[in-house]
Design a protein around this motif. Structure first.
Motif, short mmCIF file in Angstrom:
data_model
loop_
_atom_site.label_atom_id
_atom_site.label_comp_id
_atom_site.label_asym_id
_atom_site.label_seq_id
_atom_site.Cartn_x
_atom_site.Cartn_y
_atom_site.Cartn_z
N CYS A 203 0.72 -1.27 0.02
CA CYS A 203 0.27 -0.17 0.22
C CYS A 203 1.07 0.93 -0.26
CB CYS A 203 -0.46 -0.59 0.87
SG CYS A 203 -2.17 -1.05 1.33
N GLY A 204 0.51 1.68 -0.86
CA GLY A 204 1.09 3.58 -1.39
C GLY A 204 1.01 3.99 -0.19
N ILE A 205 1.48 5.47 -0.27
CA ILE A 205 1.48 6.65 0.08
C ILE A 205 -0.20 7.40 -0.39
CG2 ILE A 205 3.68 7.53 1.77
CD1 ILE A 205 3.96 9.61 -1.70
N ALA B 72 9.92 3.70 6.96
CA ALA B 72 10.62 2.36 7.94
C ALA B 72 10.02 1.05 6.67
CB ALA B 72 10.70 2.40 9.49
N THR B 73 9.18 1.59 7.01
CA THR B 73 7.79 0.54 6.18
C THR B 73 8.18 -0.01 4.89
OG1 THR B 73 5.85 1.12 7.74
CG2 THR B 73 5.37 0.18 5.49
N TYR B 74 8.35 1.55 4.00
CA TYR B 74 8.72 1.25 3.20
C TYR B 74 10.54 0.45 2.78
CZ TYR B 74 4.51 3.54 1.64
OH TYR B 74 3.54 3.14 1.25
N VAL C 296 -0.84 5.03 -4.87
CA VAL C 296 -0.85 6.36 -5.14
C VAL C 296 -2.07 6.17 -4.68
CG1 VAL C 296 0.11 8.34 -5.39
CG2 VAL C 296 1.71 6.89 -5.82
N THR C 297 -2.19 7.25 -2.99
CA THR C 297 -4.23 7.50 -3.43
C THR C 297 -4.04 9.01 -2.87
OG1 THR C 297 -3.52 5.87 -1.17
CG2 THR C 297 -5.81 7.20 -1.73
N ASP C 298 -3.66 8.77 -5.02
CA ASP C 298 -3.84 10.59 -4.94
C ASP C 298 -5.06 11.25 -5.60
OD1 ASP C 298 -4.91 9.24 -7.57
OD2 ASP C 298 -2.75 9.44 -8.85
N SER D 197 1.15 -1.51 10.48
CA SER D 197 0.25 -1.96 11.04
C SER D 197 -1.37 -1.47 11.47
CB SER D 197 0.68 -2.16 12.86
OG SER D 197 0.98 -0.89 12.93
N ASP D 198 -1.80 -0.27 11.36
CA ASP D 198 -2.86 0.70 10.77
C ASP D 198 -3.43 0.39 9.47
OD1 ASP D 198 -0.79 2.00 9.04
OD2 ASP D 198 -1.01 3.72 9.68
N LEU D 199 -3.19 -0.41 9.32
CA LEU D 199 -3.71 -0.82 7.91
C LEU D 199 -4.46 -2.65 8.31
CD1 LEU D 199 -1.74 0.37 5.21
CD2 LEU D 199 -3.32 1.51 6.29
N LYS E 295 2.43 8.35 18.30
CA LYS E 295 2.91 7.95 16.26
C LYS E 295 3.03 8.88 15.57
CE LYS E 295 -0.21 6.10 12.36
NZ LYS E 295 -1.96 6.00 11.86
N MET E 296 3.95 9.11 14.35
CA MET E 296 4.16 9.80 13.67
C MET E 296 2.89 9.27 12.63
SD MET E 296 7.32 10.69 11.96
CE MET E 296 8.44 10.75 13.76
N SER E 297 1.92 11.13 12.52
CA SER E 297 1.05 10.97 11.76
C SER E 297 0.60 12.44 10.61
CB SER E 297 0.31 10.78 12.08
OG SER E 297 -1.09 11.30 12.65
N LYS E 298 0.41 12.42 9.61
CA LYS E 298 0.49 13.58 9.11
C LYS E 298 -0.80 13.78 9.80
CE LYS E 298 0.60 11.55 4.94
NZ LYS E 298 0.93 10.59 4.32
N SER E 299 -1.65 13.64 10.51
CA SER E 299 -3.29 14.12 10.61
C SER E 299 -2.55 14.76 12.44
CB SER E 299 -4.20 12.94 10.82
OG SER E 299 -3.48 12.65 11.24
#
Ligand code: 5CA
Ligand code: ZN
Length: 452
Positions: free
Chosen positions: A43-45, A57-59, A82-84, A252-254, A306-310
């Motif tokens: 799963c991509g960004i 780290a995941t990639y 890419v969830t664009d 793991s959040d997926l 958790k490092m997160s964009k939100s």
């Protein structure tokens, strides 16, 4: 869309072991690939902000798998999306008064640069949701033809009751063991809408979201709108890898709902018309549809969360590199943690990684500086003496990575070699030691992606 440039990968003597991975669905350590062609969907960004250490780290973890497969002489087919187009991207573009396409284009390009800097090997297919709209529509139509979709107002939902294998990744009886109440709570946190009135089941997920004013939308057999998230990955993965493939990977959040739902969609869409899904329980995820192994990386946190964009507690690859950090030190910092563990990014983690990188480079330089000559006729790619220090590094790193991508174990193997070399006086170094140092350099490059 375009992938990114591929770093050179030295070919090592002999071949590595068949890599094994921990499968989230069964809790077992299993061979990651079933056949000669090894297939991976990662799963991509969602490109609304720059690549942070959690993504990296995941990639980097999946890159270890790809490298181990290549070393085991597999042909690798790697697909990433890419969830664009998605809510967070549109919200960020609105907030900043920017066109959502421009935001996605820019951040995807930055991501490519970050992956190149970290020497992450590129997927053969990097597929944007927007370019995959026809694929997603076709896949969704198959679910509709099997009676698995219904409307809530103009929006289209997937009825999870259509799939009796639902839960086989993370439900009761699996290591995650989520019951419906837990799934409902997690779905609410991760983009789901369990409370929406009109749904047949709180866990049913959106497949097609009807156009809202000001939002991007495309014509489809479901009306104008845009695709849901889980169907995006289910459709792209099966389009490029076939109905069954080796590994689906993500953080793991997926695990739930994303990977559970993608697999559920696929089980339904890939049924013969008029069929029903196999009886439950249990429908083993290895039943031949979708991913045979599910790999999940732990979460990287920063400042306690958790490092997160939100949340915005982010350390970006691109910022560190722009500030002069060696990308190989970043990669070393990522690999110092087992991919399945949760860990915290700190300045000390980076400093420790830089020190380790310096030490490995010093060991190599120490041998090179002795002005030895590799004996004529020594082929750097010929099988090394397996009992030599470098031969032991090669077999040790191969064994650790092949065992559920144990990068910390692999780093410890190289540490021991570096320590021994640095403890040897120049007079004690030999031509064979120089050939060995070059083999270690190539091993670290090919299997760990770290260029010394
Ligand atoms: N586009 C979807 C997947 S289809 C998505 O989750 N995008 S993402 O940009 O949010 O995350 C990209 C990848 O990084 C996913 O595998 C996700 O699980 C992983 N990830 C996100 N945050 C972290 C984190 N803090 N630590 C480790 N991995 C993370
Ligand atoms: Zn996905």
């Amino acid at each position: 869309m375009e992938s990114w440039r591929r770093a050179d990968v030295p070919v090592l003597p002999g071949s590595g072991p068949e890599p094994r991975l921990y499968d989230t669905a069964t809790g077992e350590l299993v061979p990651a690939a079933a056949g000669r062609v090894a297939t991976l969907y990662a799963c991509g960004i969602t490109p609304y902000d720059a690549t942070h250490m959690g993504h990296a780290a995941t990639y980097a973890a999946w890159d270890l798998l790809v490298r181990a497969w290549l070393d085991a002489r597999h042909t690798v087919v790697y697909v990433q999306n890419v969830t664009d187009v998605d809510d967070p991207l549109i919200e960020r573009a609105d907030r900043d008064g920017e066109d959502w396409r421009e935001l996605a284009r820019r951040e995807t390009q930055r991501y490519r640069g970050d992956m190149e800097a970290l020497r992450v090997l590129p997927p053969a297919h990097l597929i944007g949701a927007v370019e995959a709209l026809p694929v997603i529509e076709r896949f969704s139509a198959r679910m509709a033809d099997r009676g698995a979709l219904y409307n809530v107002d103009e929006d289209v939902y997937f009825a999870r009751s259509a799939d009796q294998g639902f839960g086989s990744l993370s439900g009761p009886g699996t290591p995650s063991g989520y019951d419906v109440a837990e799934m409902t709570a997690i779905a609410a946190e991760r983009g789901g809408d369990p409370d929406r009135p009109g749904k047949k089941d709180p866990l049913d997920v959106l497949v097609w979201r009807a156009e809202r004013p000001g939002e991007p939308a495309w014509a489809s057999r479901f009306g104008r709108g845009r695709p849901g998230w889980h169907v995006e990955c289910a459709a792209i993965a099966t389009e490029y890898l076939g109905n069954a493939f080796d590994v689906q990977a993500g953080g793991s959040d997926l695990v739930f709902p994303h990977h559970e739902m993608s697999a559920s969609h696929a089980r339904v869409a890939l049924l013969p018309p008029g069929g029903t899904t196999p009886p439950s329980p249990p429908v083993a995820p290895t039943s031949g549809v979708f991913a045979q192994v599910y790999a999940h990386a732990g979460m990287v946190s920063y400042l306690g969360e958790k490092m997160s964009k939100s949340l915005g507690n982010l350390v970006f690859v691109s910022r560190l590199v722009a500030d002069g950090t060696d990308p190989m030190a970043i990669r070393m910092a990522l690999l110092a943690h087992h991919y399945r563990s949760d860990w915290e990014w700190t300045d000390a983690v980076l400093a420790g990684a830089q020190a380790r990188l310096d030490r490995w480079r010093a060991a190599l330089a120490h041998v090179e500086a002795a002005h030895l000559e590799v004996p004529p006729g020594t082929d750097p790619a010929s099988p090394a003496d397996p009992a030599s220090p470098a031969g032991l590094v090669l077999s040790g790193v191969r064994a650790r990575i092949g065992d559920d991508l144990d990068a910390p174990g692999a780093l410890a193997v190289v540490d021991r070699w570096a320590g021994a070399v640095l403890a040897t006086s120049p007079a004690g170094l030999t031509p064979a030691g120089l050939a060995g140092a070059r083999l270690v350099r190539d091993t670290v490059d090919a299997l760990l992606g770290i260029r010394l």
